[in-house]
Design a protein around this motif. Sequence first.
Motif, PDB file in Angstrom:
ATOM      1  N   MET A   1       0.628  -1.089   0.164  1.00 56.49           N
ATOM      2  CA  MET A   1       0.065   0.003  -0.052  1.00 56.49           C
ATOM      3  C   MET A   1       1.075   1.185  -0.270  1.00 56.49           C
ATOM      4  O   MET A   1       1.854   1.026   0.759  1.00 56.49           O
ATOM      5  CB  MET A   1      -0.960   0.071   1.200  1.00 56.49           C
ATOM      6  CG  MET A   1      -1.784   0.936   1.044  1.00 56.49           C
ATOM      7  SD  MET A   1      -3.042   0.940   2.570  1.00 56.49           S
ATOM      8  CE  MET A   1      -4.324   0.311   1.921  1.00 56.49           C
ATOM      9  N   VAL A   2       0.498   2.065  -0.673  1.00 59.97           N
ATOM     10  CA  VAL A   2       1.279   3.392  -1.133  1.00 59.97           C
ATOM     11  C   VAL A   2       0.499   4.687  -0.834  1.00 59.97           C
ATOM     12  O   VAL A   2      -0.703   4.528  -1.214  1.00 59.97           O
ATOM     13  CB  VAL A   2       1.900   3.476  -2.282  1.00 59.97           C
ATOM     14  CG1 VAL A   2       2.840   4.792  -2.541  1.00 59.97           C
ATOM     15  CG2 VAL A   2       3.017   2.372  -2.607  1.00 59.97           C
ATOM     16  N   CYS A   3       0.913   5.540  -0.111  1.00 57.66           N
ATOM     17  CA  CYS A   3      -0.221   6.714   0.092  1.00 57.66           C
ATOM     18  C   CYS A   3       0.891   7.992  -0.073  1.00 57.66           C
ATOM     19  O   CYS A   3       2.004   8.145   0.185  1.00 57.66           O
ATOM     20  CB  CYS A   3      -0.206   6.803   1.644  1.00 57.66           C
ATOM     21  SG  CYS A   3      -1.104   5.728   2.607  1.00 57.66           S
ATOM     22  N   PHE A   4       0.103   8.981  -1.111  1.00 59.70           N
ATOM     23  CA  PHE A   4       0.967  10.099  -1.361  1.00 59.70           C
ATOM     24  C   PHE A   4      -0.073  11.329  -0.722  1.00 59.70           C
ATOM     25  O   PHE A   4      -1.394  11.324  -0.752  1.00 59.70           O
ATOM     26  CB  PHE A   4       0.805  10.109  -2.838  1.00 59.70           C
ATOM     27  CG  PHE A   4       1.601   9.234  -3.525  1.00 59.70           C
ATOM     28  CD1 PHE A   4       2.865   9.285  -3.918  1.00 59.70           C
ATOM     29  CD2 PHE A   4       0.895   8.375  -3.877  1.00 59.70           C
ATOM     30  CE1 PHE A   4       3.686   8.437  -4.411  1.00 59.70           C
ATOM     31  CE2 PHE A   4       1.676   7.051  -4.646  1.00 59.70           C
ATOM     32  CZ  PHE A   4       2.925   7.422  -5.000  1.00 59.70           C
ATOM     33  N   HIS A   5       0.715  12.391  -0.255  1.00 62.04           N
ATOM     34  CA  HIS A   5       0.210  13.546   0.362  1.00 62.04           C
ATOM     35  C   HIS A   5       0.553  14.708  -0.439  1.00 62.04           C
ATOM     36  O   HIS A   5       1.505  14.739  -0.851  1.00 62.04           O
ATOM     37  CB  HIS A   5       0.730  13.666   1.807  1.00 62.04           C
ATOM     38  CG  HIS A   5      -0.002  12.518   2.805  1.00 62.04           C
ATOM     39  ND1 HIS A   5      -1.259  12.252   3.290  1.00 62.04           N
ATOM     40  CD2 HIS A   5       0.672  11.458   3.039  1.00 62.04           C
ATOM     41  CE1 HIS A   5      -1.186  11.197   4.095  1.00 62.04           C
ATOM     42  NE2 HIS A   5       0.022  10.712   4.224  1.00 62.04           N
ATOM     43  N   GLY A   6      -0.441  15.435  -0.665  1.00 61.90           N
ATOM     44  CA  GLY A   6       0.182  16.784  -1.102  1.00 61.90           C
ATOM     45  C   GLY A   6      -1.022  17.493  -1.286  1.00 61.90           C
ATOM     46  O   GLY A   6      -2.207  17.681  -0.445  1.00 61.90           O
ATOM     47  N   LYS A   7      -0.977  18.800  -2.396  1.00 62.10           N
ATOM     48  CA  LYS A   7      -2.038  19.781  -2.348  1.00 62.10           C
ATOM     49  C   LYS A   7      -2.522  19.968  -3.937  1.00 62.10           C
ATOM     50  O   LYS A   7      -1.797  19.670  -4.786  1.00 62.10           O
ATOM     51  CB  LYS A   7      -1.754  21.118  -1.839  1.00 62.10           C
ATOM     52  CG  LYS A   7      -1.100  21.125  -0.508  1.00 62.10           C
ATOM     53  CD  LYS A   7      -0.813  22.446   0.148  1.00 62.10           C
ATOM     54  CE  LYS A   7      -0.337  22.370   1.628  1.00 62.10           C
ATOM     55  NZ  LYS A   7       0.101  23.729   2.107  1.00 62.10           N
TER      56      LYS A   7
ATOM     57  N   HIS B   1      -3.287   0.465  -3.704  1.00 61.20           N
ATOM     58  CA  HIS B   1      -2.837  -0.732  -3.329  1.00 61.20           C
ATOM     59  C   HIS B   1      -2.530  -1.680  -4.558  1.00 61.20           C
ATOM     60  O   HIS B   1      -2.661  -1.145  -5.509  1.00 61.20           O
ATOM     61  CB  HIS B   1      -4.237  -1.355  -2.613  1.00 61.20           C
ATOM     62  CG  HIS B   1      -4.122  -2.549  -2.108  1.00 61.20           C
ATOM     63  ND1 HIS B   1      -3.967  -3.720  -2.688  1.00 61.20           N
ATOM     64  CD2 HIS B   1      -3.856  -2.994  -0.718  1.00 61.20           C
ATOM     65  CE1 HIS B   1      -3.863  -4.914  -1.878  1.00 61.20           C
ATOM     66  NE2 HIS B   1      -3.585  -4.348  -0.625  1.00 61.20           N
ATOM     67  N   VAL B   2      -1.539  -2.687  -4.125  1.00 65.45           N
ATOM     68  CA  VAL B   2      -0.862  -3.460  -5.422  1.00 65.45           C
ATOM     69  C   VAL B   2      -1.901  -4.115  -6.280  1.00 65.45           C
ATOM     70  O   VAL B   2      -1.702  -4.263  -7.365  1.00 65.45           O
ATOM     71  CB  VAL B   2       0.138  -4.431  -4.591  1.00 65.45           C
ATOM     72  CG1 VAL B   2       1.406  -3.625  -4.106  1.00 65.45           C
ATOM     73  CG2 VAL B   2      -0.636  -5.198  -3.693  1.00 65.45           C
ATOM     74  N   GLN B   3      -3.325  -4.105  -5.651  1.00 64.78           N
ATOM     75  CA  GLN B   3      -4.169  -4.898  -6.480  1.00 64.78           C
ATOM     76  C   GLN B   3      -4.983  -3.865  -7.383  1.00 64.78           C
ATOM     77  O   GLN B   3      -5.990  -4.197  -7.862  1.00 64.78           O
ATOM     78  CB  GLN B   3      -5.324  -5.397  -5.623  1.00 64.78           C
ATOM     79  CG  GLN B   3      -4.545  -6.740  -4.717  1.00 64.78           C
ATOM     80  CD  GLN B   3      -4.358  -7.812  -5.646  1.00 64.78           C
ATOM     81  OE1 GLN B   3      -4.511  -8.031  -6.610  1.00 64.78           O
ATOM     82  NE2 GLN B   3      -3.215  -8.529  -5.397  1.00 64.78           N
ATOM     83  N   GLN B   4      -4.230  -2.690  -7.640  1.00 67.93           N
ATOM     84  CA  GLN B   4      -4.991  -1.455  -8.488  1.00 67.93           C
ATOM     85  C   GLN B   4      -6.008  -1.033  -7.973  1.00 67.93           C
ATOM     86  O   GLN B   4      -7.115  -0.511  -8.577  1.00 67.93           O
ATOM     87  CB  GLN B   4      -5.148  -2.063  -9.895  1.00 67.93           C
ATOM     88  CG  GLN B   4      -3.923  -2.519 -10.563  1.00 67.93           C
ATOM     89  CD  GLN B   4      -2.741  -1.476 -10.748  1.00 67.93           C
ATOM     90  OE1 GLN B   4      -3.331  -0.330 -10.943  1.00 67.93           O
ATOM     91  NE2 GLN B   4      -1.691  -1.840 -10.445  1.00 67.93           N
ATOM     92  N   LEU B   5      -6.204  -0.796  -6.572  1.00 64.03           N
ATOM     93  CA  LEU B   5      -7.490  -0.327  -5.968  1.00 64.03           C
ATOM     94  C   LEU B   5      -6.916   1.127  -5.536  1.00 64.03           C
ATOM     95  O   LEU B   5      -5.978   1.211  -4.759  1.00 64.03           O
ATOM     96  CB  LEU B   5      -7.773  -1.001  -4.608  1.00 64.03           C
ATOM     97  CG  LEU B   5      -8.935  -0.390  -3.820  1.00 64.03           C
ATOM     98  CD1 LEU B   5     -10.175  -0.422  -4.544  1.00 64.03           C
ATOM     99  CD2 LEU B   5      -8.947  -1.227  -2.579  1.00 64.03           C
ATOM    100  N   ASN B   6      -7.352   2.246  -6.079  1.00 63.38           N
ATOM    101  CA  ASN B   6      -7.019   3.534  -5.832  1.00 63.38           C
ATOM    102  C   ASN B   6      -8.128   4.201  -5.228  1.00 63.38           C
ATOM    103  O   ASN B   6      -9.379   4.220  -5.439  1.00 63.38           O
ATOM    104  CB  ASN B   6      -6.736   4.153  -6.988  1.00 63.38           C
ATOM    105  CG  ASN B   6      -5.394   3.108  -7.843  1.00 63.38           C
ATOM    106  OD1 ASN B   6      -4.582   3.029  -7.137  1.00 63.38           O
ATOM    107  ND2 ASN B   6      -5.932   3.366  -9.157  1.00 63.38           N
ATOM    108  N   PHE B   7      -7.718   5.118  -4.052  1.00 62.73           N
ATOM    109  CA  PHE B   7      -8.790   6.393  -3.493  1.00 62.73           C
ATOM    110  C   PHE B   7      -7.957   7.709  -3.567  1.00 62.73           C
ATOM    111  O   PHE B   7      -6.683   7.721  -3.156  1.00 62.73           O
ATOM    112  CB  PHE B   7      -8.967   5.758  -2.041  1.00 62.73           C
ATOM    113  CG  PHE B   7      -9.752   4.599  -1.919  1.00 62.73           C
ATOM    114  CD1 PHE B   7     -11.016   4.708  -1.874  1.00 62.73           C
ATOM    115  CD2 PHE B   7      -9.006   3.391  -1.299  1.00 62.73           C
ATOM    116  CE1 PHE B   7     -11.764   3.411  -1.626  1.00 62.73           C
ATOM    117  CE2 PHE B   7      -9.810   2.417  -1.485  1.00 62.73           C
ATOM    118  CZ  PHE B   7     -11.230   2.460  -1.414  1.00 62.73           C
TER     119      PHE B   7
END
Length: 50
Positions: free
Chosen positions: A1-7, A19-25
């Motif tokens: 799982m990878v999380c990106f924070h920004g503006k 997520h590695v299973q191509q689930l994106n939020f």
Amino acid sequence: MVCFHGKDTSGKPLELIQHVQQLNFLLMVVSKPEIEATKRQIGFVGQVEE
């Protein structure tokens, strides 16, 4: 799982979770729209006045 924070381009915070299973939020701040509808009065039908 990878999380990106920004503006975003207007400076509001956002977060992208992948997520590695191509689930994106994409989580972002949005303002609540103001609805200008008239308020309905709540009560019983055929209410008896005293």
